[in-house]
Design a protein around this motif. Structure first.
Motif, PDB file in Angstrom:
ATOM      1  N   LEU A 176       0.998  -1.300   0.042  1.00 24.77           N
ATOM      2  CA  LEU A 176      -0.433  -0.413  -0.133  1.00 24.77           C
ATOM      3  C   LEU A 176       0.949   1.308   0.538  1.00 24.77           C
ATOM      4  O   LEU A 176       1.167   2.257  -0.635  1.00 24.77           O
ATOM      5  N   LEU A 179       2.337   2.030  -3.326  1.00 30.01           N
ATOM      6  CA  LEU A 179       1.004   2.374  -4.517  1.00 30.01           C
ATOM      7  C   LEU A 179       0.685   3.546  -4.593  1.00 30.01           C
ATOM      8  O   LEU A 179       0.748   4.665  -4.864  1.00 30.01           O
ATOM      9  N   SER A 180       1.372   4.102  -2.680  1.00 29.63           N
ATOM     10  CA  SER A 180       0.640   5.738  -2.401  1.00 29.63           C
ATOM     11  C   SER A 180       1.954   6.590  -2.973  1.00 29.63           C
ATOM     12  O   SER A 180       1.638   7.759  -3.090  1.00 29.63           O
ATOM     13  N   PHE A 185      -0.553   6.870  -9.806  1.00 29.52           N
ATOM     14  CA  PHE A 185      -1.848   6.645  -8.534  1.00 29.52           C
ATOM     15  C   PHE A 185      -1.935   7.690  -8.279  1.00 29.52           C
ATOM     16  O   PHE A 185      -3.249   7.884  -7.582  1.00 29.52           O
ATOM     17  N   ARG A 252      -5.999  -0.300 -10.292  1.00 29.94           N
ATOM     18  CA  ARG A 252      -5.270   0.250  -8.266  1.00 29.94           C
ATOM     19  C   ARG A 252      -5.798  -0.023  -7.682  1.00 29.94           C
ATOM     20  O   ARG A 252      -5.428   0.429  -6.586  1.00 29.94           O
ATOM     21  N   TRP A 253      -7.456   1.094  -8.497  1.00 32.24           N
ATOM     22  CA  TRP A 253      -7.908   1.913  -6.660  1.00 32.24           C
ATOM     23  C   TRP A 253      -8.278   0.525  -6.300  1.00 32.24           C
ATOM     24  O   TRP A 253      -8.820   0.577  -5.199  1.00 32.24           O
ATOM     25  N   ARG A 255      -7.422  -2.054  -5.757  1.00 30.51           N
ATOM     26  CA  ARG A 255      -5.981  -2.898  -4.840  1.00 30.51           C
ATOM     27  C   ARG A 255      -6.090  -1.996  -3.650  1.00 30.51           C
ATOM     28  O   ARG A 255      -6.148  -2.563  -2.434  1.00 30.51           O
ATOM     29  N   TYR A 256      -6.437  -0.871  -3.582  1.00 33.03           N
ATOM     30  CA  TYR A 256      -6.077   0.301  -2.683  1.00 33.03           C
ATOM     31  C   TYR A 256      -6.686  -0.430  -1.808  1.00 33.03           C
ATOM     32  O   TYR A 256      -6.392  -0.041  -0.440  1.00 33.03           O
ATOM     33  N   GLN A 257      -7.868  -0.558  -2.332  1.00 27.34           N
ATOM     34  CA  GLN A 257      -9.583  -0.520  -0.988  1.00 27.34           C
ATOM     35  C   GLN A 257      -9.049  -1.870  -0.605  1.00 27.34           C
ATOM     36  O   GLN A 257      -9.331  -1.950   0.565  1.00 27.34           O
ATOM     37  N   LEU A 260      -5.718  -1.313   2.256  1.00 30.49           N
ATOM     38  CA  LEU A 260      -6.148  -0.917   3.260  1.00 30.49           C
ATOM     39  C   LEU A 260      -7.357  -1.010   4.268  1.00 30.49           C
ATOM     40  O   LEU A 260      -6.830  -1.947   5.301  1.00 30.49           O
TER      41      LEU A 260
END
Length: 290
Positions: A176, A179-180, A185, A252-253, A255-257, A260
């Motif tokens: 995460l 990715l941030s 992204f 990617r969005w 995946r982030y969630q 998280l």
């Protein structure tokens, strides 16, 4: 042994199970001092040396260093105080080892390049304050300057790694955080936030992305073909633009969630990629039919 007898290092070694070399080491450092010497100059020890050596061995097996052991032996600090300090130090070491394990596990699973491994290693070494600063920087990029209504969204997108995380949570945090740091992204999340900010004030909630997801999920469950007239009618009821749809469907969005949720110990979020992929195909078919 009795209280009036003095003993050589060899006799102490037989009594305690320690080597002569170990006893001489502790004696040289003043932890188990001799009570005297015999005519030949060899060190002699009283009965208290046995008790001291037993305590020293126990503390060493627990991982305490010589300075801490000396404080206990010389009663400069209580055993409870030293044990508490050592327990806290071990907690830090355990946390560090978990982070290292997560880095190596992630590298093994992903077949990372040396550059990616270096980045993950740097992320793993971040302090809690540094982790918070990284997250805040990402969220500032995504929501800075937008309406106050995004305070709730900002909180809902904040990862909170627990004090005693599971290895899977640490690994999720590393991915995460990586990715941030990705500028592309960050631009994606900013674009999604700006679109939400400029939606018509009277638009029913949930927002367009959520409405598209929910409509497509129901259609998928019902087995509706995205190329069918029924799918076209579903798409027509949700006026979401192609650009927004493409951004929201970005893997990617999603995946982030998911990362998280894993870091924070939340239930997995609803799937976005599958339903929005169906919606995009249905929308493409509808436009092609016009």
């Amino acid at each position: 042994m009795d209280g009036g007898t003095l003993y050589t290092i060899g006799e102490l070694a037989r009594q305690t199970g320690l080597t002569v070399k170990a006893i001489r080491f502790y004696s040289d450092r003043g932890i188990v001092p001799p009570d005297g010497r015999n005519p030949a100059g060899y060190r002699l020890y009283g009965i208290e040396a046995v008790a001291r050596l037993d305590l020293v061995r126990t503390l060493r097996e627990l991982g305490l260093g010589l300075p801490a052991i000396r404080k206990v032996i010389e009663r400069e600090a209580s055993l409870a105080e030293v044990a508490q300090a050592h327990a806290e130090a071990l907690a830090v070491q355990i946390s560090t080892l978990r982070l290292r394990r997560a880095v190596l596990t992630a590298v093994a699973r992903r077949g990372s390049t040396p550059e990616e491994m270096d980045l993950m290693h740097k992320l793993a070494k971040l302090s809690e304050h540094e982790r918070r600063r990284l997250v805040d920087d990402f969220l500032d990029t995504a929501f800075g300057g937008l309406d106050a209504e995004f305070a709730g969204a900002r909180r809902s997108l904040t990862p909170e790694l627990p004090d005693d995380p599971e290895p899977e949570q640490v690994e999720a945090w590393l991915e995460l955080a990586e990715l941030s740091c990705d500028p592309d992204f960050r631009a994606l999340v900013r674009a999604l936030a700006e679109h939400h900010s400029t939606q018509a004030a009277g638009l029913p909630r949930p927002d367009l992305v959520a409405r598209a997801r929910d409509a497509a999920s129901a259609a998928l469950e019902a087995g509706v073909d995205p190329a069918s007239p029924e799918a076209a009618a579903i798409v027509a009821r949700v006026p979401i633009g192609a650009e927004l749809l493409e951004r929201a469907a970005d893997p990617r969005w999603d995946r982030y969630q998911r990362l998280l949720a894993q870091v924070n110990g939340w239930p997995p979020p609803q799937d976005l990629v599958g339903p929005l992929g169906w919606f995009r195909r249905a929308a493409a078919g509808r436009h092609a039919g016009h």
